[in-house]
Design a protein around this motif. Structure first.
Motif, PDB file in Angstrom:
ATOM      1  N   UNK A 303      25.486  27.922  -2.064  1.00  0.00           N
ATOM      2  CA  UNK A 303      24.372  27.577  -1.163  1.00  0.00           C
ATOM      3  C   UNK A 303      24.565  26.175  -0.604  1.00  0.00           C
ATOM      4  N   UNK A 304      24.001  25.927   0.551  1.00  0.00           N
ATOM      5  CA  UNK A 304      24.205  24.647   1.218  1.00  0.00           C
ATOM      6  C   UNK A 304      23.282  23.574   0.641  1.00  0.00           C
ATOM      7  N   UNK A 305      23.888  22.430   0.327  1.00  0.00           N
ATOM      8  CA  UNK A 305      23.118  21.306  -0.211  1.00  0.00           C
ATOM      9  C   UNK A 305      22.213  20.710   0.878  1.00  0.00           C
ATOM     10  N   UNK A 306      21.096  20.144   0.461  1.00  0.00           N
ATOM     11  CA  UNK A 306      20.080  19.677   1.408  1.00  0.00           C
ATOM     12  C   UNK A 306      20.626  18.617   2.359  1.00  0.00           C
ATOM     13  N   UNK A 307      21.446  17.663   1.840  1.00  0.00           N
ATOM     14  CA  UNK A 307      21.976  16.591   2.705  1.00  0.00           C
ATOM     15  C   UNK A 307      22.881  17.154   3.791  1.00  0.00           C
ATOM     16  N   UNK A 308      23.678  18.166   3.420  1.00  0.00           N
ATOM     17  CA  UNK A 308      24.579  18.784   4.395  1.00  0.00           C
ATOM     18  C   UNK A 308      23.782  19.601   5.406  1.00  0.00           C
ATOM     19  N   UNK A 339      33.181  14.034  17.328  1.00  0.00           N
ATOM     20  CA  UNK A 339      33.253  12.588  17.522  1.00  0.00           C
ATOM     21  C   UNK A 339      32.145  11.862  16.764  1.00  0.00           C
ATOM     22  N   UNK A 340      30.958  12.422  16.770  1.00  0.00           N
ATOM     23  CA  UNK A 340      29.818  11.777  16.111  1.00  0.00           C
ATOM     24  C   UNK A 340      29.657  12.193  14.667  1.00  0.00           C
ATOM     25  N   UNK A 341      29.900  13.497  14.362  1.00  0.00           N
ATOM     26  CA  UNK A 341      29.470  14.008  13.064  1.00  0.00           C
ATOM     27  C   UNK A 341      30.567  14.043  12.005  1.00  0.00           C
ATOM     28  N   UNK A 342      31.838  14.042  12.381  1.00  0.00           N
ATOM     29  CA  UNK A 342      32.875  13.946  11.352  1.00  0.00           C
ATOM     30  C   UNK A 342      32.718  12.654  10.549  1.00  0.00           C
ATOM     31  N   UNK A 343      32.552  11.488  11.194  1.00  0.00           N
ATOM     32  CA  UNK A 343      32.300  10.261  10.403  1.00  0.00           C
ATOM     33  C   UNK A 343      31.052  10.356   9.530  1.00  0.00           C
ATOM     34  N   UNK A 344      30.024  11.069  10.013  1.00  0.00           N
ATOM     35  CA  UNK A 344      28.799  11.212   9.212  1.00  0.00           C
ATOM     36  C   UNK A 344      29.083  12.002   7.935  1.00  0.00           C
ATOM     37  N   UNK A 345      29.845  13.076   8.058  1.00  0.00           N
ATOM     38  CA  UNK A 345      30.187  13.874   6.887  1.00  0.00           C
ATOM     39  C   UNK A 345      31.066  13.072   5.918  1.00  0.00           C
ATOM     40  N   UNK A 359      31.956  17.992  -1.449  1.00  0.00           N
ATOM     41  CA  UNK A 359      32.908  19.055  -1.103  1.00  0.00           C
ATOM     42  C   UNK A 359      32.464  19.757   0.178  1.00  0.00           C
ATOM     43  N   UNK A 360      31.187  20.064   0.280  1.00  0.00           N
ATOM     44  CA  UNK A 360      30.683  20.720   1.486  1.00  0.00           C
ATOM     45  C   UNK A 360      30.831  19.822   2.713  1.00  0.00           C
ATOM     46  N   UNK A 361      30.553  18.538   2.542  1.00  0.00           N
ATOM     47  CA  UNK A 361      30.670  17.601   3.670  1.00  0.00           C
ATOM     48  C   UNK A 361      32.115  17.524   4.158  1.00  0.00           C
ATOM     49  N   UNK A 362      33.065  17.457   3.222  1.00  0.00           N
ATOM     50  CA  UNK A 362      34.484  17.393   3.601  1.00  0.00           C
ATOM     51  C   UNK A 362      34.931  18.690   4.253  1.00  0.00           C
ATOM     52  N   UNK A 363      34.468  19.829   3.736  1.00  0.00           N
ATOM     53  CA  UNK A 363      34.818  21.113   4.328  1.00  0.00           C
ATOM     54  C   UNK A 363      34.256  21.229   5.745  1.00  0.00           C
ATOM     55  N   UNK A 364      33.001  20.824   5.925  1.00  0.00           N
ATOM     56  CA  UNK A 364      32.386  20.866   7.255  1.00  0.00           C
ATOM     57  C   UNK A 364      33.130  19.947   8.220  1.00  0.00           C
ATOM     58  N   UNK A 365      33.528  18.756   7.754  1.00  0.00           N
ATOM     59  CA  UNK A 365      34.295  17.838   8.607  1.00  0.00           C
ATOM     60  C   UNK A 365      35.624  18.461   9.011  1.00  0.00           C
ATOM     61  N   UNK A 366      36.267  19.134   8.052  1.00  0.00           N
ATOM     62  CA  UNK A 366      37.544  19.778   8.337  1.00  0.00           C
ATOM     63  C   UNK A 366      37.381  20.886   9.367  1.00  0.00           C
ATOM     64  N   UNK A 367      36.327  21.664   9.249  1.00  0.00           N
ATOM     65  CA  UNK A 367      36.060  22.730  10.223  1.00  0.00           C
ATOM     66  C   UNK A 367      35.857  22.155  11.623  1.00  0.00           C
TER      67      UNK A 367
END
Length: 911
Positions: A303-308, A339-345, A359-367
């Motif tokens: 399940x997706x964490x609240x911060x992500x 451009x904006x959200x990879x640094x945020x993750x 882990x979810x933040x890094x995976x989302x950034x990679x996607x």
């Protein structure tokens, strides 16, 4: 009066009349009577300005104006729709909703649905299949969250959703009680094609088909239950219509719009009887399936964490904002959220190391990096470094490997290899091996070199040998690896294709030998496929250009013999053709998954070109190139074994002496298409050929000199006797002012007067020639004609193009040489080789057929740091330098949003 309207993206346009403006929406009426309601902010800036100019007129008309227009159309339709439907179309349309979804990386999508009960919405399964969250929007603008799915049937592409609320006054749509659906019956479709909300269109029931009666290639794509009934209709169904109702004239639902045949007016709706069965099932189960509907337990985002989730929501909002921006003044880097959200993750991951949120933040950034512009890819090293350090043992690392497939970066390849070798789970190793194999095949130049091919095959053998039971989106890793191995060994450029042996519709036995004197073109297609229909004229043209000994076309069809014979009888098909059922096994053996699929095979039996989908002029180029290469390597012969040069002609064929040399052989510009003709009758009785035999040696020497000249590199020091062409009669756009209504569309800063650029003199005036694009600059001409009245070796053009969105089309413009004798030679101009966008990110580079001529800046481009204004000098060899060119025609191919332009032209000699 009807006019052309388009949305902000430039991807959708419609010819219609504005009939009403109310509450921020415009009502457009097409010539066939179809009514479309469009939010004003979805229209292009030019259309918004048009509405503003006529605001008072159409606001005053209101419903009365709409009523007059609609009444006129309704009388023509004899009250076929609105007057017959119980309750009227307005009430029925209120029950149709737009479903908006967001997937794991925040990408948004939309489809249609309709109310079927208290807080229940029916739609297609594929509309919500990948959704992490969804909401519905009603016609009055109110929205409601989708809580989950109460029932679904993947095999029939149906889902019943539960929503938080439904506005009062909206009634559920009823299903047609009579199971009989007569052919020719009038129907109405309501949905949101291309985002144009609550579009209503009329059509008929054209056919009823079961899945097992559909063509094999369609069945494979659908993956539907064999006993599913489909209603075929010509009512308008497009992207965004999926899940919308198809209704009879009593307002009862007879089907749910589901899929289309691209390029054709062929839409298909799943029969409402299947929805009735699913509704009964939902009443008995009383369960609720939460999003995502098909969640693998080890996926990193579930399940997706609240911060992500909070950042994902912000991404969704940002994408919605981008959709209403003026894309004409926005580059891809600004559009993409990476451009904006990879640094945020990355910041989130750094603040919570070794956590699931990290882990979810890094995976989302990679996607986001994987789907984003090239400028985002350097971030992949930082993402991989953090994944390796904190999350290498995670079970979800197999999804990380799969996400790296599109990332063409050394760090991505190294990490996938590391996961294969040291992954902590067997599924991680096998998934990573498959991902790396696909990655290497995708990013290596074709044909694969032997070491690369062997590495790909070793990785696939590793997957197959593991006997893994793992699946990706329902597909077995084992089966994917076996299929890919077969493709690398038998269906890739540089290898020998599978066997092909069958009888044609005329009883002729076709056998694709490993070696043959002729080049072979194997074409998989179907009569019902629009892109296939577009391909057929190319193939007929080849039959005129080349003899059977030069090029053999073999058609393999997803149609029965009767249908193929009909195509032959009406002249659409004039080559040997294999029909069903014989073709079914060939489709399977050649792994045909899309139509048309094309394989070009040389006389050695080796695949030289592969195309999935309509290839356009690219196929013309490849056929011409392969036949010309064969002609150079193997000069034709006449009786007695004497050498005879192939003759390369333009179309139409000019009246010239029979000793015409290789007029069009030109490495710097290969005219398309070329005609390579060997004598069809090489008998000694052919007096024309025999009469030339005494001068063959001298002729061959001259030909070889031309080949050497054509294949040698261009040398600017050999250009001489340049003559400036007069463009004053066709100039249409100011260098400083640009296009009216587009303030950034100018070339201010380019020097005027007589200048020399890239070694070529030009005359630059205060205006230039702008051609039109399909979605932009429609007010400019598609082509211009420039008087020449000269013979010359090279045409030089100081040119470029506006926009970069080619929409997959390689050739964006053409130049035609019109000779004094009435003949023509056509040169297709390829984006990235002949011309490119005049706004360049970074340092402008020379192209294959054009050199950087001038770089600079102006007040418009200064708003984008890192960008440069650039012009290139494109060079085209005249295919017939000895003949006088009467005029040159410069024409736009209307490729995507590309709009070519030229600032100046010069012709010159070369030796």
């Amino acid at each position: 009066m009807p006019r052309l309207w388009s949305d902000r993206s430039g991807k959708f346009s419609v010819k219609a009349e504005l009939i009403q403006l109310e509450n921020g929406e415009v009502r457009l009426q097409k010539e066939d009577g179809t009514v479309i309601d469009v939010p004003l902010n979805r229209l292009s800036p030019a259309d918004q300005r048009y509405v503003a100019r006529h605001k008072d007129e159409f606001s005053q008309r209101g419903d009365m104006g709409a009523g007059r227009s609609e009444g006129r159309r309704s009388s023509q339709r004899s009250a076929n729709v609105a007057g017959v439907m119980a309750g009227g179309l307005d009430e029925i349309a209120n029950s149709v909703v737009m479903i908006s979804t967001n997937d794991m990386v925040g990408t948004s999508g939309f489809g249609s649905g309709f109310v079927i009960g208290p807080n229940l919405i029916a739609t297609n399964h594929h509309v919500v299949e990948e959704a992490m969250r969804a909401e519905v929007r009603y016609r009055d603008g109110t929205t409601a969250k989708v809580e989950g799915c109460v029932a679904m049937d993947e095999g029939r592409d149906l889902a019943i959703l539960k929503v938080e609320s439904i506005p009062s006054g909206i009634r559920p749509l009823k299903s047609r009680r009579d199971a009989n659906t007569p052919l020719g019956m009038s129907v109405v479709a309501i949905g949101h094609p291309q985002g144009f909300s609550h579009t209503i269109s009329q059509g008929n029931v054209n056919a009823l088909r079961r899945t097992d009666e559909l063509p094999m290639t369609v069945r494979k794509d659908l993956e539907a239950n064999e006993n599913t009934t489909w209603i075929q209709t010509d009512a308008v169904i497009s992207n965004g219509s999926s899940g919308g109702p198809i209704l009879d004239l009593d307002g009862d639902v007879i089907g749910i719009a589901t899929w289309i045949i691209p390029g054709e007016q062929l839409g298909f709706a799943v029969h409402v009887s299947h929805l009735v069965e699913l509704m009964a099932q939902s009443r008995s189960t009383q369960s609720l399936i939460l999003f995502p509907l098909h969640a693998p337990r080890d996926h990193p985002m579930i399940p997706m964490e609240a911060e992500v989730a909070a950042i994902m929501t912000q991404i969704s909002r940002r994408i919605e904002e981008v959709l209403v921006r003026d894309l004409e003044e926005t580059d891809l880097d600004d559009l993409h959220p990476a451009k904006e959200f990879v640094p945020r993750f990355l910041e989130l991951a750094a603040s919570k190391p070794n956590t699931r949120a990290a882990f979810q933040a890094l995976f989302a950034a990679l996607q986001m990096v994987a789907t984003g512009p090239e400028s985002a890819q350097p971030q992949v090293e930082r993402i991989i470094r953090q994944l390796r350090k904190d999350h290498f043992a995670e079970e979800g690392m197999k999804y990380v490997a799969l996400s790296l497939v599109p990332v063409n970066h050394d760090a991505a390849r190294a990490f996938m290899k590391e996961l294969v070798q040291r992954g902590q789970h067997e599924d991680t190793k096998t998934c990573s091996a498959l991902a790396l194999a696909i990655h290497l095949k995708k990013h290596s130049s074709e044909p694969l070199k032997d070491p690369e091919r062997q590495q790909v095959l070793r990785l696939l053998e590793f997957v197959i040998g593991s006997r893994t039971q793992a699946k990706i989106e329902g597909e077995s890793l084992l089966e994917i690896a076996k299929s890919l191995r077969y493709a690398v060994e038998h269906l890739a450029i540089g290898v020998t294709p599978p066997a092909l042996a069958a009888k044609t519709t005329e009883g002729q036995v076709i056998n694709l030998d490993a070696k043959s004197e002729s080049v072979k073109l194997v074409v998989f297609s179907a009569s019902w496929c629009g892109p296939s229909e577009r391909l057929y004229p190319h193939l007929r043209y080849y039959r005129h250009l080349y003899t059977e000994d030069q090029l053999q076309i073999i058609g393999v069809y997803g149609d029965d013999a009767q249908t193929v014979r009909q195509l032959q009888q009406i002249g659409k098909v004039n080559w040997p053709s294999i029909s069903q059922p014989s073709s079914d096994g060939i489709f399977e053996l050649w792994q045909v998954r899309s139509l048309p699929t094309i394989y070009l095979i040389d006389h050695e039996g080796v695949i030289q070109f592969v195309s999935f989908g309509y290839p356009g002029r690219t196929l013309d180029q490849e056929v011409s190139k392969l036949l010309n290469d064969s002609a150079k390597a193997n000069i034709g012969t006449v009786a007695g074994g004497q050498a005879m040069p192939p003759i390369i002609l333009s179309n139409p064929v000019p009246k010239k002496p029979e000793s015409t040399p290789l007029d069009n052989l030109d490495a710097d510009n290969v005219p398309t298409p070329k005609v390579v003709l060997a004598p069809k009758n090489d008998s000694p009785r052919n007096s024309n050929v025999a009469g030339r035999s005494s001068s063959l040696e001298a002729s061959n020497n001259a030909i070889m000199r031309q080949i050497e000249r054509a294949t040698g590199p261009y040398n600017p020091s050999l250009v001489h006797d340049a003559r400036l062409l007069d463009l004053s009669g066709v100039l249409n756009c100011g260098l400083a002012s640009g296009n009216e209504g587009m303030p950034l569309d100018h070339l201010n800063g380019v020097p005027r007067g007589e200048v020399t650029m890239a070694g070529v003199p030009f005359q630059i005036l205060d205006q230039f020639v702008q051609l039109k694009g399909r979605f932009r600059r429609e007010n400019y001409p598609k082509s211009v004609s420039v008087t020449v009245d000269e013979s010359f070796d090279y045409l030089f053009m100081l040119n470029g193009c506006k926009q970069w969105q080619t929409e997959g089309q390689s050739f964006v413009a053409s130049v035609s040489f019109v000779y004094e004798d009435g003949s023509k030679s056509h040169c297709m101009l390829k984006y990235g080789e002949h011309l490119t966008d005049n706004w360049v990110r970074g340092t402008p580079r020379d192209l294959l057929h054009a050199d950087v001529a001038w770089t600079g800046t102006n007040e418009a481009i200064q708003k984008r740091p890192g960008w440069t204004l650039a012009l290139h000098v494109m060079r085209l060899k005249n295919p017939r330098p000895e003949a006088k060119v009467k005029e040159v025609i410069y024409e736009s191919s209307l490729a995507g949003a590309i709009a070519p332009f030229v600032v100046a032209m010069t012709v010159a000699d070369y030796n």
